[in-house]
Design an enzyme around this catalytic site. Structure first.
Site, PDB file in Angstrom:
ATOM      1  N   ALA A  27      -8.415  -8.513  11.042  1.00  0.00           N
ATOM      2  CA  ALA A  27      -7.797  -9.534  12.214  1.00  0.00           C
ATOM      3  C   ALA A  27      -6.543  -9.377  12.484  1.00  0.00           C
ATOM      4  O   ALA A  27      -5.603  -9.457  11.665  1.00  0.00           O
ATOM      5  CB  ALA A  27      -8.048 -11.020  11.665  1.00  0.00           C
ATOM      6  N   CYS A  28      -6.253  -8.723  13.479  1.00  0.00           N
ATOM      7  CA  CYS A  28      -4.914  -8.225  13.769  1.00  0.00           C
ATOM      8  C   CYS A  28      -4.064  -8.448  14.936  1.00  0.00           C
ATOM      9  O   CYS A  28      -4.519  -9.473  15.746  1.00  0.00           O
ATOM     10  CB  CYS A  28      -5.244  -6.587  14.008  1.00  0.00           C
ATOM     11  SG  CYS A  28      -6.458  -5.869  12.946  1.00  0.00           S
TER      12      CYS A  28
END
Length: 364
Positions: A27-28
């Site tokens: 999850a960037c």
């Protein structure tokens, strides 16, 4: 002989015990800066890097607080910069668009590094292209963490021209074929060498600077990024946060076309369908050998890398970016969705060619 530093707290991503890299999640932080008129400037680079720094809270760090999960930037090939750099070689680069630039991670062992370089040079010659020169990418290893530096590859660029003049799209496809040929040849070597080898990008119009660094470290680590001749009309930036995973230089984003946040929930099915379709791939375009591209999706890659491979194939074979993305990530088009018939027919037809890559929160 160059001394190789390995750190026990940064193991390789291999299946062992109950751990399997296949089940990694991320999850960037994702961002893009662009000049909508296509005007290149160094200001776009600076703005992209500034945006990346502000995405630092979306990245992650390990036991070494200065080693992150990865960060990077995707931009246009900075021709003015490389034109000056190439004057040091016997064969300076030709006009913009008539040469390709490969950004590559190589093993730091001199012997393994030379083996990989020889393979690249032999593949270039075999594909009827000409290697113009090598360039060691200037870096400042003091700007990154201890663990990141311990696993740091040797970072280099190689420059290629086509022996016969080709338009941009044909040349880009040839570079795509060349990259796959190089990758498959290296994969036949010792597994450790293959794991330390990675081509970040090989293109005549774009280039990727990335690594196992934190968002704020990228601009100081890669010295090139501060040069005023480094210009682009767009910058895609990414700060990686991976959960239940191990950091790696080659798993940093951007990939060759895509930056992405979220999960591709249909990944296993997407890969299986692509593998089954490969058996009947063919091209009616003279000089295109699609067999050189197989497998399209390399085993053991992340979900984003797999999506990137699929998009790369669609673009390389003549589809526009809009057409390709509407195939890969279609909007909802069921009977209960208000939609004009022409668009519905488009989605229905392409559903027989490509299944949706479903689940990403954001893709650029």
């Amino acid at each position: 002989m160059q001394k190789i530093y390995k750190h026990p707290n940064l193991p390789r991503m291999v299946k062992q015990g109950l751990y399997d890299p296949f089940f990694e999640h991320d999850a960037c932080g994702v961002g893009m800066v662009a000049n909508i008129k296509g005007v290149r400037s160094h200001r776009i680079i600076d703005q992209g890097l500034e945006a990346l720094v502000h995405l630092g809270h979306r990245g992650a760090a390990g036991a070494d607080p200065e080693t992150g999960d990865g960060a990077g930037i995707l931009i246009q090939v900075p021709h003015d910069f490389f034109e000056v750099e190439s004057r040091k070689w016997d064969n300076p680069i030709p006009q913009e668009g008539e040469y390709g630039v490969g950004m590559v991670f190589l093993p730091r062992s001199n012997e393994a590094q030379n083996n990989c370089k020889v393979i690249i040079e032999e593949c270039v010659k075999k594909e009827n292209m000409s290697l113009l020169g090598w360039r060691e990418v200037p870096i400042d290893p003091t700007k990154i963490g201890v663990l990141a530096n311990a696993s740091r590859p040797f970072i280099a660029q190689f420059f290629i021209s086509s022996v016969s003049r080709k338009n941009n799209e044909d040349f880009e496809f040839c570079l795509y074929e060349l990259r796959r040929t190089i990758e498959k040849t290296v994969d036949c070597l010792d597994m450790k060498i293959a794991d330390d080898f990675y081509i970040c990008s090989l293109s005549c119009n774009k280039i990727v600077y990335k690594g196992l660094v934190m968002a704020h470290q990228l601009q100081d680590f890669y010295i090139d990024l501060a040069d005023k001749r480094f210009m682009s009309s767009f910058a895609l930036v990414h700060s990686r946060f991976s959960t239940n995973t191990l950091g790696s230089w080659k798993l940093a984003h951007p990939y060759r076309y895509v930056i992405h946040n979220g999960e591709i929930n249909t990944l296993r099915g997407n890969i299986n369908w692509m593998s089954s379709r490969e058996k009947v791939f063919e091209s009616i375009i003279s000089g295109q050998d699609v067999k050189k591209l197989l497998p399209i999706i390399k085993h053991g890659q992340s979900d984003t890398a797999s999506l990137d491979n699929a998009l790369e194939l669609l673009l390389a074979t003549g589809r526009s970016i809009e057409h390709s993305m509407m195939m890969l990530i279609p909007e909802a088009w069921g009977d209960h969705i208000p939609m004009d018939q022409k668009r519905r027919d488009f989605y229905e037809y392409h559903s027989s060619i490509m299944e949706p890559w479903d689940g990403p929160a954001l893709v650029i």
